[in-house]
Design an enzyme around this catalytic site. Structure first.
Site: not given
Ligand code: URA
Length: 228
Positions: A101
């Protein structure tokens, strides 16, 4: 593409002629004689026939990046900087093997080898991914058993695979996942009404960031590439 079709196309010869070349041991892939015309050829492979180079093969690239906050895991984006900006590559040079993310930091892999990245990102690939998680509220110890048992994600209609949670202090934990669902870590803690305020991926299978500084990248070693 299949080797026999590639040769026929590049050498402008018939399939029958190709079969003769293969049977006679006149075709090599990466300097090894090949008789099997059905062999899959990748753009990185060097293909020669009767000492003629039919396909030069271009270098495969495998990188690990320490992603900082604020970079989007995409090759192009209209508003955000992308992780490709950090490695100085364009979308036709490299693609991502997995995502993080926008506000997640940590280990991200980039390559131009589609076979390799597909192996890594297939749902059946159970390579453990380890995350360090920071939360807004104290972590409920009940998370340990619940994550181990699996949580039901109604949108996908599935139960998450057993995940191991190690609580490091009241607001910090290390979580090991064996899959990569959309926003998985945030949704797992969301189940306990606890917001994830910081998320960092430390490892994917045997690959670890080590002391690679944030925002920088390095090439994987041959052993690291072979690990997948
Ligand atoms: N889980 C999440 O919520 N975000 C990420 O970036 C990776 C795993």
């Amino acid at each position: 593409m299949r080797l026999d079709r590639l040769i026929a196309h590049l050498a402008c010869i018939s399939q029958q002629h190709v079969r003769r070349l293969l049977a006679g041991g006149h075709v090599s892939v990466n300097a090894e004689t090949v008789h099997d015309g059905s062999r899959a050829i990748r753009p990185f492979d060097r293909v020669e026939s009767e000492q003629r180079i039919l396909q030069l093969g271009y270098p495969a690239r495998y990188l690990m990046l320490h992603k900082p906050v604020g970079y989007v895991s995409a090759t192009e984006h209209p508003t955000h900087r992308t992780v490709l900006d950090l490695v100085g590559a364009s979308a036709d040079e490299l693609h991502l093997a997995g995502r993080l993310d926008l506000n997640t930091t940590g280990l991200l892999l980039l390559t131009n080898d589609g076979h390799w990245s597909r192996r890594l990102t297939l749902p059946g690939n159970k390579q453990p991914k380890v995350y360090r998680v920071q939360t807004e509220d104290p972590i409920d110890p009940a998370c340990i058993a619940a994550f181990e048992k699996g949580l039901y994600f109604s949108y996908e209609k599935l139960t998450t695979l057993p995940a191991h949670l190690e609580i490091l202090d009241s607001h910090t934990a290390r979580l090991t996942l064996h899959e990569g669902r959309y926003h998985q870590v945030k949704r797992m803690f969301g189940h306990f009404r606890n917001r994830v305020t910081g998320l960092h991926r430390e490892t994917i299978g045997p690959l670890s960031l080590g002391d690679l500084p944030e925002g920088t990248f390095r090439a994987l070693t041959p052993a690291e590439i072979a690990a997948f």
